[in-house]
Every structure is written in C-alpha cells, then in structure tokens.
Scaffold this active site. Sequence first.
Site, PDB file in Angstrom:
ATOM      1  N   ARG A   1      -2.546  -2.206  -3.461  1.00 41.98           N
ATOM      2  CA  ARG A   1      -3.825  -1.583  -3.139  1.00 41.98           C
ATOM      3  C   ARG A   1      -3.936  -0.261  -3.890  1.00 41.98           C
ATOM      4  O   ARG A   1      -3.059   0.601  -3.773  1.00 41.98           O
ATOM      5  CB  ARG A   1      -3.925  -1.314  -1.643  1.00 41.98           C
ATOM      6  CG  ARG A   1      -5.217  -0.621  -1.317  1.00 41.98           C
ATOM      7  CD  ARG A   1      -5.275  -0.145   0.118  1.00 41.98           C
ATOM      8  NE  ARG A   1      -6.539   0.531   0.332  1.00 41.98           N
ATOM      9  CZ  ARG A   1      -6.657   1.725   0.900  1.00 41.98           C
ATOM     10  NH1 ARG A   1      -5.584   2.369   1.303  1.00 41.98           N
ATOM     11  NH2 ARG A   1      -7.828   2.268   1.055  1.00 41.98           N
TER      12      ARG A   1
ATOM     13  N   ARG B   1     -13.336  13.770   9.016  1.00 37.62           N
ATOM     14  CA  ARG B   1     -14.170  14.216   7.895  1.00 37.62           C
ATOM     15  C   ARG B   1     -15.611  14.466   8.321  1.00 37.62           C
ATOM     16  O   ARG B   1     -16.146  13.752   9.168  1.00 37.62           O
ATOM     17  CB  ARG B   1     -14.180  13.164   6.776  1.00 37.62           C
ATOM     18  CG  ARG B   1     -12.829  12.879   6.188  1.00 37.62           C
ATOM     19  CD  ARG B   1     -12.958  11.973   4.964  1.00 37.62           C
ATOM     20  NE  ARG B   1     -11.654  11.473   4.575  1.00 37.62           N
ATOM     21  CZ  ARG B   1     -11.343  10.180   4.444  1.00 37.62           C
ATOM     22  NH1 ARG B   1     -12.267   9.247   4.619  1.00 37.62           N
ATOM     23  NH2 ARG B   1     -10.137   9.817   4.110  1.00 37.62           N
TER      24      ARG B   1
ATOM     25  N   GLU C   1      -8.105  -6.609   4.920  1.00 36.67           N
ATOM     26  CA  GLU C   1      -7.961  -6.151   3.534  1.00 36.67           C
ATOM     27  C   GLU C   1      -6.726  -6.753   2.874  1.00 36.67           C
ATOM     28  O   GLU C   1      -6.744  -7.054   1.683  1.00 36.67           O
ATOM     29  CB  GLU C   1      -7.908  -4.614   3.506  1.00 36.67           C
ATOM     30  CG  GLU C   1      -9.278  -4.011   3.782  1.00 36.67           C
ATOM     31  CD  GLU C   1      -9.233  -2.536   4.147  1.00 36.67           C
ATOM     32  OE1 GLU C   1      -8.762  -2.230   5.267  1.00 36.67           O
ATOM     33  OE2 GLU C   1      -9.654  -1.706   3.345  1.00 36.67           O
TER      34      GLU C   1
ATOM     35  N   ASN D   1       0.870  -1.170   0.000  1.00 43.06           N
ATOM     36  CA  ASN D   1       0.000   0.000   0.000  1.00 43.06           C
ATOM     37  C   ASN D   1       0.912   1.226   0.000  1.00 43.06           C
ATOM     38  O   ASN D   1       1.459   1.612   1.034  1.00 43.06           O
ATOM     39  CB  ASN D   1      -0.896  -0.024   1.243  1.00 43.06           C
ATOM     40  CG  ASN D   1      -1.889   1.120   1.256  1.00 43.06           C
ATOM     41  OD1 ASN D   1      -1.852   2.002   0.393  1.00 43.06           O
ATOM     42  ND2 ASN D   1      -2.778   1.118   2.234  1.00 43.06           N
TER      43      ASN D   1
ATOM     44  N   HIS E   1     -13.291   1.628   0.349  1.00 42.96           N
ATOM     45  CA  HIS E   1     -13.276   0.469   1.263  1.00 42.96           C
ATOM     46  C   HIS E   1     -13.938  -0.751   0.628  1.00 42.96           C
ATOM     47  O   HIS E   1     -14.397  -1.655   1.333  1.00 42.96           O
ATOM     48  CB  HIS E   1     -14.023   0.753   2.587  1.00 42.96           C
ATOM     49  CG  HIS E   1     -13.436   1.820   3.442  1.00 42.96           C
ATOM     50  ND1 HIS E   1     -14.216   2.695   4.192  1.00 42.96           N
ATOM     51  CD2 HIS E   1     -12.148   2.160   3.697  1.00 42.96           C
ATOM     52  CE1 HIS E   1     -13.436   3.520   4.858  1.00 42.96           C
ATOM     53  NE2 HIS E   1     -12.171   3.219   4.571  1.00 42.96           N
TER      54      HIS E   1
END
Length: 399
Positions: free
Chosen positions: A91, A239, A387, A10, A180
């Site tokens: 990813r 956020r 993941e 990643n 996601h």
Amino acid sequence: MSASSVLVINSGSSSIKYQLVDPETGDAIAKGIVERIGDAMGLIKHVHGDAVTEEEIPVPDHTVGMREVLRLFDTEGPTLAEAGIVAVGHRIVQGGRYFDGPALITDEVRDLIEQLCPLAPLHNPAHLKGIDVARKLMPDVPHVAVFDTAFFQGLPDKSALYALESETAEKYSVRRYGAHGTSHQFVSQEVSRMLGRTDLKQIVMHLGNGASVSAVKGGRPIDTSMGLTPLEGLMMGTRTGDIDPAAVFHLQRVAGMSVDEVDTLFNKKSGFKGMTGESDMRSVRAMIRNDDDPVAQKRARTAMDVYVNRLLKYVGSYTAELGGLDAITFTAGIGENDAEIRRELAEALAPFGVKIDGEANKVHSGDPRVISTPDSSVTLIVFPTNEELAIARQALTFA
Ligand code: ADP
C-alpha cells in the site's frame, strides 16, 4: 483455502501491518502488526485462524521487523509456501501524477515513489523501507505498488485543480490527489455490482479515523474531498478538514506559531480530538449520552453537529456536480458501525425525499446492506470496505 494467496503490506514509519489474503474468497488467512519499530521494545502480533501470537522483542528497524514477520509465518503458520504466495502488494499513500493504477515494483518504479516523498513526507519514505526489505527477503514473487491516489488520477481538471497561480501550482505539484482511493474504487464498484447498474451517480463516504467522501459517476471519479494532502475535506478524528487557509497566516502572525506547530495543530490536535478531547467516535458518543457532565455533553454534541453539517454540505455539492444522485454508501469504522450518523444525515436529507429504514439502519452486521426504504429518492447503503482485498486483487494481476 484456494491455491494462491497475496501478502499485503502497509509499512508505516514505526509499524508494519500485514495480511495474507485469499484473493478469491476475500478471506484473511493470517494477519498481524509489528509496532514500535525503533523503540527500545517492539510489539508483534500475529493472528492465524484462532491462534494469536504476541511477542515483545526489540525491533530496531524495518529489516528486523520484516524478518520477524516471516519467522512468524514459519513458526505459527501458514508458511508462505504452504499458502501458495504469488505476489506481494504494497500500500502506497502517494503516487502523484505518475500512477493511475497499480505498478510492478521495478527499480524505476521504486525511484518514482522516492521522488514523491516531498508530497507525502511521513508516508512514502516509510513505504520505501517496507518495499526494500520485502523485495530482498522475498525475491521470487512480484512486488506490486497499489496507490491510494491512483483512482483519483481520473478526476477531471475542474475538480483536481486549485485556483492557485498556475506556475507555482505546477512547479510545486499543488493539486488535488485525494486519498483512500483504493477504498472508494472498491466500494463504488461493489455497489454498482450490488445494484446491477453501471451508470450510477453515487457518493461514497469513507468515515474512519481519517475520513473522505467521493462522487463517482458511471464508475469514474468526479470529485473527492481530500486534496493535496489528507487534511482537506471532512472533519476527522484529529484533523480539521476544510478550514480557511488564512487561519494559518492568522495563527502565525497573531499566535506566533511556526509552520510545524500549525501543521500539528490541524492534523493531530483538531477534529473531534480538538473539539471534545476524544478522537474516537465511540468516546464522543459516550460523552453525548452522559447527562452527568453537561459541559462535556454540549461540547460533544456541538462537534457532532459540525461533523454532520460537513457531510451534508458535501452531499449537496456532489449531488449538483453529479447532476443527480442514486446512492450514498457508508463505509469504514464510523460509516459501517455508527447508525446515528447515518440517521442524522438521512434526516437532514428528508426534504429531498431521502427515507432511511430505521430498523435496517440499526442492524449490526458485517454484510453489505441497503438501509433506505423502497420509496426513498436515494438508495442508502452500508458496504464494508476491504482495502487489503482490493490491494490483493490488484497485485494478483501481475502474478
Ligand atoms: P482508520 O482505518 O482510519 O484508523 P477505522 O476505519 O478503523 O479508521 O475507523 C475508526 C473509527 O471508527 C473510530 O472513530 C471508531 O470510534 C469508529 N468506530 C468503530 N466501531 C464503532 C462503533 N461500533 N460505533 C461507532 N463508531 C465506531
């Protein structure tokens, strides 16, 4: 250790996270992170079994970062040859309309990921750096791109499209891509398997620092809360989640803020951080428990109420979209660990026959588990996401 392994990468703008995964057992054989790439001093951490290696050395760019990762595999183990590496999984945050599944990285695929940079200006350019250097340093294994948006390419138009003037929407690719997706796909498939049903109407709540919720019917995504970008939907660590877009015009006109300032405000300075001063759920919980500071306590409690209310709204609307509901699954840092969130949401859903098992909910465990009572109208589940394993399994299909 089984015979083969997949290296999952990643690559971010200033970091490279990696994990060497055994795709059969799901074990992380080794993992680590290179941080502060481009700073005067970089930080590298490599974990192999119980052995943890930490080094502070200059890492001027991703090429040096990746070389250091390979060096650590050589010196601290396991060597990639020893581990039987058969593929590298990358990813990728944004796959746009091009990718509805994993893709073998060819020069053409690389170019498409580059073309998508305007949709993910912080992420895709950083992924490309990781891809380029990893392909160069490990040319003998297939490199596979696994997209965070791929699962949600299966969304029906009625939830993927915004009611924006069509020509503009198409010209500038404005639609719901979600995020996601690897986690939502992995968790929803595992829950289907766990409950032994392929026809489930389920809601998956991925509640981490970033947070999103999805509705999945018979294995297919019906809707998801993140949109053109990961800003839309649930309230998150930093956020806003859903907010009237006119707040942007208002802040520009009345507060004289620039586009970039509003962007930073909504993405980095809002959510729990903006409402309480802390973005981490554990710190917010600590503020709620702290009777010595009633002002901070009230602020934190209010923020938590906003958070839970947003979850509740999505459960309501997604249940209507799904035409019923069999299961709600909680995953990621908050979903897996914060029993209070699960309890508060379940209690708000009590009028609909949802019953949480208080004792089962309190159990701290890394295992998948049902936390509702047998007579609950909806099965409540905690299922740890993975993941890296999901990326490794997808990459393996090209090995
Ligand atoms: P991301 O991958 O998006 O950075 P994670 O899935 O690691 O996020 O989740 C991070 C969040 O999980 C943080 O808000 C953190 O406070 C929360 N978290 C981790 N452990 C616990 C815990 N024991 N109780 C409550 N929240 C927790």
